[in-house]
Scaffold this active site. Sequence first.
Site, PDB file in Angstrom:
ATOM      1  CD  GLU A 161      -2.774  -1.477   2.334  1.00  0.00           C
ATOM      2  OE1 GLU A 161      -2.731  -0.679   3.264  1.00  0.00           O
ATOM      3  OE2 GLU A 161      -3.525  -2.482   2.319  1.00  0.00           O
ATOM      4  CG  ASN A 202      -0.441  -6.699  -1.942  1.00  0.00           C
ATOM      5  OD1 ASN A 202      -1.019  -7.152  -2.937  1.00  0.00           O
ATOM      6  ND2 ASN A 202      -0.956  -6.784  -0.722  1.00  0.00           N
ATOM      7  CG  HIS A 238      -9.809  -5.770  -0.086  1.00  0.00           C
ATOM      8  ND1 HIS A 238     -10.146  -6.909   0.614  1.00  0.00           N
ATOM      9  CD2 HIS A 238      -8.503  -5.539   0.179  1.00  0.00           C
ATOM     10  CE1 HIS A 238      -9.089  -7.341   1.286  1.00  0.00           C
ATOM     11  NE2 HIS A 238      -8.077  -6.535   1.029  1.00  0.00           N
ATOM     12  CD  GLU A 267      -4.623  -7.857   1.225  1.00  0.00           C
ATOM     13  OE1 GLU A 267      -5.552  -7.172   1.702  1.00  0.00           O
ATOM     14  OE2 GLU A 267      -3.431  -7.591   1.413  1.00  0.00           O
ATOM     15  CG  ASP A 269     -12.683  -9.149   0.917  1.00  0.00           C
ATOM     16  OD1 ASP A 269     -12.553  -8.103   0.256  1.00  0.00           O
ATOM     17  OD2 ASP A 269     -12.331  -9.241   2.104  1.00  0.00           O
TER      18      ASP A 269
END
Length: 351
Positions: A161, A202, A238, A267, A269
């Site tokens: 990030e 990432n 996400h 990650e 979702d």
Amino acid sequence: MISVRTGLGAAALAALTAIGMATVPTAAGANDTGLRAAARGTGTKIGTAVDMAALADDAPYAAAVAREFDTVTPENVMKWEAVEPTQGTYDWGPADDLVRVARRNGQAVRGHTLVWHSQNPAWLTEANFTKEQLRALLRKHIFDEVGHFKGRVWAWDVVNEALNEDGTLRDTIWLRALGPGYLADAFRWAHQADPGALLFINDYNAEWISPKTDAYYALVKSLRAQGVPVQGYGMQGHLGIQYGLPGDVLENVRRFDALGVKTAFTEVDVRMILPADSTKVQAQAEGFGLMLRACLLVRNCVSYTVWGFTDKYSWVPGVFTGEGSATLMDEQFTPKPAYDTVRETFALARH
Ligand code: 9MR
């Protein structure tokens, strides 16, 4: 363990492309194969984040981790605050447990994460240290952690990030102390500590084309041009269906893939505003599917990781009030349409 994509067969490619935004029909009957079996032979590993408390206390959870996934990512236990809560005193216990379980299950480990602005130990502040000391501390952290797991971690999220939404570098303790060169330094140190590990940068909101991903792409390109050992980039994945699903994920992933770097969805979702209903759950399945399809349609997408696979332990409701139902299975481990979409999308890509 580590397979190399050799390219999808023409029929598989055609089938994947033809799906478009629609979900794949659900196979009748019980899931006697699972995601792991479906992903075999596709060149892309299926992974999950793992909650260590659940792994220890919840037998059906642990069984599903072993059955459904090729890779595991520690959701929290490899973060700096977890491994060095007191300066100079390491606690590798929970992370070592995960690595052991992964070995027993024949799973690869994605290490997460070495350099971040969040979940750092309380003692690690700018008030306590000079810039030179912070640089030395970061270097030591990377050498110690990557060294501890040398040969046992398949891929590391080295820097997490680093970017703002407008594409500028995020103002963090690391940018302020080391300057923008902290990115290259972190990758070089990690590579020295374990030359065999795949090293990833990432980020989130990285899935579609935007000022942020234009900068992300330019950053990866420039680091590679300088010979910095960045082997891959991660898209966290996400999403929230209330924002609409991005239509340009494949286009975005393709430009990175053309740089010769590995792609990983790290990650995934897809949350929704509660209560869930069948329309929302169907849109969610499309979200999971469109990211997996983009992954399978490029040359070098090595893994697709979900950020937990059951709503029983998802981070989402605790952070986004009124939202949830973000994972592949409900709280009773009943698979949702998204689970079937992931399984069938992998199955179509097998060759
Ligand atoms: O899922 C993680 C949650 O348990 C932690 O409380 C949280 C703390 O910031 O981190 C969550 O995981 C994050 C991941 O490490 C990086 N990308 C965003 C994830 C969700 O916040």
